[in-house]
Write a protein that holds these residues in place. Structure first.
Motif, PDB file in Angstrom:
ATOM      1  N   ALA A  29       0.825  -1.200   0.000  1.00 66.30           N
ATOM      2  CA  ALA A  29       0.000   0.000   0.000  1.00 66.30           C
ATOM      3  C   ALA A  29       0.863   1.256   0.000  1.00 66.30           C
ATOM      4  O   ALA A  29       2.019   1.235   0.451  1.00 66.30           O
ATOM      5  N   ASP A  30       0.313   2.330  -0.543  1.00 66.37           N
ATOM      6  CA  ASP A  30       0.909   3.673  -0.467  1.00 66.37           C
ATOM      7  C   ASP A  30       2.212   3.819  -1.246  1.00 66.37           C
ATOM      8  O   ASP A  30       2.969   4.772  -1.003  1.00 66.37           O
ATOM      9  N   GLN A  31       2.483   2.922  -2.168  1.00 66.76           N
ATOM     10  CA  GLN A  31       3.660   3.096  -3.021  1.00 66.76           C
ATOM     11  C   GLN A  31       3.330   3.958  -4.246  1.00 66.76           C
ATOM     12  O   GLN A  31       4.185   4.662  -4.767  1.00 66.76           O
ATOM     13  N   TYR A  32       2.081   3.867  -4.694  1.00 67.29           N
ATOM     14  CA  TYR A  32       1.575   4.691  -5.783  1.00 67.29           C
ATOM     15  C   TYR A  32       0.230   5.258  -5.329  1.00 67.29           C
ATOM     16  O   TYR A  32      -0.453   4.669  -4.494  1.00 67.29           O
ATOM     17  N   ARG A  33      -0.146   6.364  -5.920  1.00 68.37           N
ATOM     18  CA  ARG A  33      -1.451   6.950  -5.631  1.00 68.37           C
ATOM     19  C   ARG A  33      -2.077   7.404  -6.942  1.00 68.37           C
ATOM     20  O   ARG A  33      -1.488   8.200  -7.671  1.00 68.37           O
ATOM     21  N   PHE A  34      -3.257   6.865  -7.246  1.00 69.53           N
ATOM     22  CA  PHE A  34      -3.963   7.221  -8.465  1.00 69.53           C
ATOM     23  C   PHE A  34      -5.281   7.920  -8.128  1.00 69.53           C
ATOM     24  O   PHE A  34      -5.841   7.716  -7.047  1.00 69.53           O
ATOM     25  N   PRO A  35      -5.779   8.740  -9.051  1.00 68.24           N
ATOM     26  CA  PRO A  35      -7.034   9.468  -8.788  1.00 68.24           C
ATOM     27  C   PRO A  35      -8.234   8.537  -8.683  1.00 68.24           C
ATOM     28  O   PRO A  35      -8.225   7.426  -9.230  1.00 68.24           O
ATOM     29  N   ALA A  79      -3.160   7.473 -16.308  1.00 66.73           N
ATOM     30  CA  ALA A  79      -2.306   7.718 -15.146  1.00 66.73           C
ATOM     31  C   ALA A  79      -1.410   6.520 -14.867  1.00 66.73           C
ATOM     32  O   ALA A  79      -0.234   6.668 -14.506  1.00 66.73           O
ATOM     33  N   VAL A  80      -1.946   5.329 -15.037  1.00 70.84           N
ATOM     34  CA  VAL A  80      -1.143   4.121 -14.845  1.00 70.84           C
ATOM     35  C   VAL A  80      -0.026   4.062 -15.879  1.00 70.84           C
ATOM     36  O   VAL A  80       1.134   3.770 -15.559  1.00 70.84           O
ATOM     37  N   ARG A  81      -0.357   4.354 -17.125  1.00 70.40           N
ATOM     38  CA  ARG A  81       0.649   4.284 -18.196  1.00 70.40           C
ATOM     39  C   ARG A  81       1.817   5.224 -17.908  1.00 70.40           C
ATOM     40  O   ARG A  81       2.973   4.909 -18.199  1.00 70.40           O
ATOM     41  N   LEU A  93       2.008  -1.172  -8.239  1.00 66.87           N
ATOM     42  CA  LEU A  93       1.178  -0.391  -9.137  1.00 66.87           C
ATOM     43  C   LEU A  93      -0.183  -1.058  -9.341  1.00 66.87           C
ATOM     44  O   LEU A  93      -1.223  -0.387  -9.348  1.00 66.87           O
ATOM     45  N   ALA A  94      -0.186  -2.380  -9.505  1.00 68.40           N
ATOM     46  CA  ALA A  94      -1.450  -3.115  -9.654  1.00 68.40           C
ATOM     47  C   ALA A  94      -2.323  -2.929  -8.421  1.00 68.40           C
ATOM     48  O   ALA A  94      -3.544  -2.754  -8.515  1.00 68.40           O
ATOM     49  N   HIS A  95      -1.692  -2.956  -7.258  1.00 70.76           N
ATOM     50  CA  HIS A  95      -2.416  -2.755  -5.998  1.00 70.76           C
ATOM     51  C   HIS A  95      -3.061  -1.366  -5.965  1.00 70.76           C
ATOM     52  O   HIS A  95      -4.242  -1.217  -5.611  1.00 70.76           O
ATOM     53  N   ALA A  96      -2.296  -0.341  -6.344  1.00 73.71           N
ATOM     54  CA  ALA A  96      -2.807   1.032  -6.321  1.00 73.71           C
ATOM     55  C   ALA A  96      -3.933   1.214  -7.323  1.00 73.71           C
ATOM     56  O   ALA A  96      -4.927   1.915  -7.043  1.00 73.71           O
ATOM     57  N   PHE A  97      -3.798   0.605  -8.488  1.00 71.47           N
ATOM     58  CA  PHE A  97      -4.864   0.692  -9.490  1.00 71.47           C
ATOM     59  C   PHE A  97      -6.142   0.052  -8.964  1.00 71.47           C
ATOM     60  O   PHE A  97      -7.227   0.640  -9.055  1.00 71.47           O
ATOM     61  N   GLN A  98      -6.026  -1.132  -8.407  1.00 71.62           N
ATOM     62  CA  GLN A  98      -7.210  -1.824  -7.896  1.00 71.62           C
ATOM     63  C   GLN A  98      -7.866  -1.039  -6.759  1.00 71.62           C
ATOM     64  O   GLN A  98      -9.094  -0.966  -6.669  1.00 71.62           O
ATOM     65  N   GLU A  99      -7.045  -0.429  -5.898  1.00 76.64           N
ATOM     66  CA  GLU A  99      -7.595   0.382  -4.814  1.00 76.64           C
ATOM     67  C   GLU A  99      -8.357   1.590  -5.368  1.00 76.64           C
ATOM     68  O   GLU A  99      -9.422   1.948  -4.858  1.00 76.64           O
ATOM     69  N   ALA A 100      -7.827   2.214  -6.411  1.00 78.10           N
ATOM     70  CA  ALA A 100      -8.503   3.362  -7.010  1.00 78.10           C
ATOM     71  C   ALA A 100      -9.854   2.957  -7.595  1.00 78.10           C
ATOM     72  O   ALA A 100     -10.850   3.672  -7.439  1.00 78.10           O
ATOM     73  N   VAL A 101      -9.879   1.818  -8.252  1.00 77.47           N
ATOM     74  CA  VAL A 101     -11.134   1.349  -8.857  1.00 77.47           C
ATOM     75  C   VAL A 101     -12.158   0.992  -7.793  1.00 77.47           C
ATOM     76  O   VAL A 101     -13.320   1.419  -7.850  1.00 77.47           O
TER      77      VAL A 101
END
Length: 338
Positions: A191-197, A216-218, A233-241
């Motif tokens: 967690a908290d390695q990336y942050r997406f909108p 944003a992921v790209r 990154l996959a974790h951050a994307f899934q959390e954003a969704v």
């Protein structure tokens, strides 16, 4: 007592099921085309249609044998939306078989099948409820007051959530089908390695947009050799969704005043989404309903169930072959008066 044969051929899974109006689901057979399409990195419509032709007869024989019946009293098939060639295979097969058996045939809306799939569970939801329909091709929030009484609350303005999962997985070099692969990789992320909108959560309304999240992921893609960063990154994307979906579901519950939430469609099998929504619903006292994991993805059990509901409420059997690749759920009428 009436038995309904359900047929599902909207995309890349060939499904057949037998539902009995007294005894419930008697049998369900499914053939997935994942292996067929994997080498192409996605569904090839012509290959999908041809494989439905190859599989349908055998699956019908299997389902009837497992159900212990020689034939059904009604046939329900997926008429749309979906791949037009695949839909035509199921529609033509169902119509021909109905003619041979001299029984009625009911065209069913694919998304209405997903919408009502939780009704096949031992503790189904009562009307009314909010439904979140999330799949590779659709992201919808719907107020459901009864059979055919649907009101659109929000939808994706671009990519469906399942499409966003698949495209992000492809960017990360994950094999087809991408959504489940990305979810598995996300489980290894920190967690908290990336942050997406959280797209469109800073404005009123219940519509969705996932294309910007994909962009944003790209822009943050780590080197292919950095396995941990890819998982992060996959974790951050899934959390954003999942955060975005939860926020919009919360708004839908608030606007409608309903106390039940149904989540269906292929992305409904995502364990993180189930966990996230489960926590919020428990905190708010909202009933949460999912179909079993096997019925989140395309299947014929839900087609047979909806066929029964529509027939029981007065819908006449169809004449001719009906299949349409584009068909809004909002175009469905309430049951005909009996």
């Amino acid at each position: 007592m009436t038995s309904i044969l359900g047929i599902e051929t909207s995309c890349d899974e060939t499904g057949v099921a037998v539902f009995d109006t007294r005894r419930g689901l008697l049998s369900e057979a499914l053939f997935s085309q994942i292996a067929l399409h994997a080498e192409h990195g996605g569904v090839v419509p012509e290959l999908a249609s041809r494989d439905h032709v190859r599989r349908l007869s055998g699956l019908v024989e299997q389902a009837l044998a497992e159900a212990g019946v020689e034939r059904a009293d009604v046939i329900a098939y997926t008429a749309g939306p979906g791949l037009v060639g695949a839909l035509m295979v199921g529609a033509a097969f169902a119509t021909g078989l109905a003619t041979a058996w001299n029984v009625g045939v009911i065209p069913v809306h694919h998304m209405e099948g997903h919408l009502l799939a939780p009704m096949l569970e031992p503790s189904p939801p009562a009307f009314p409820f909010v439904a979140l329909l999330v799949s590779g091709g659709h992201t919808l929030l719907v107020a459901v007051e009864g059979l055919g009484r649907y009101r659109l609350l929000g939808e994706s303005l671009d990519d469906a959530v399942g499409e966003a999962f698949d495209k992000t997985a492809k960017m990360l070099g994950l094999p087809y089908p991408g959504g489940p692969q990305l979810a598995a990789l996300a489980a290894q992320g920190r967690a908290d390695q990336y942050r997406f909108p959280r797209p469109m959560t800073d404005r009123p309304g219940m519509d969705f947009s996932f294309s910007g999240l994909k962009t944003a992921v790209r822009s943050r893609l780590p080197p292919p050799e950095d396995a941990q960063a890819r998982a992060d990154l996959a974790h951050a994307f899934q959390e954003a969704v999942t955060d975005t979906l939860t926020i919009k579901c919360a708004r839908a519950i608030e606007v409608t005043g309903f106390s039940r939430l149904v989540v269906a469609g292929g992305v409904g099998a995502n364990l993180r989404l189930r966990e996230r929504l489960g926590t919020w619903c428990a905190e708010q006292g909202v009933g949460l309903y999912f179909p079993r994991q096997a019925f989140c993805t395309d299947n014929a059990a839900m087609m047979a169930y909806v066929g029964w509901q529509r027939r029981a409420e007065g819908r006449a059997a169809a004449e001719g072959i009906f299949a349409t690749p584009r068909w809004s759920l909002m175009e469905l009428a309430p049951p005909c008066p009996t």
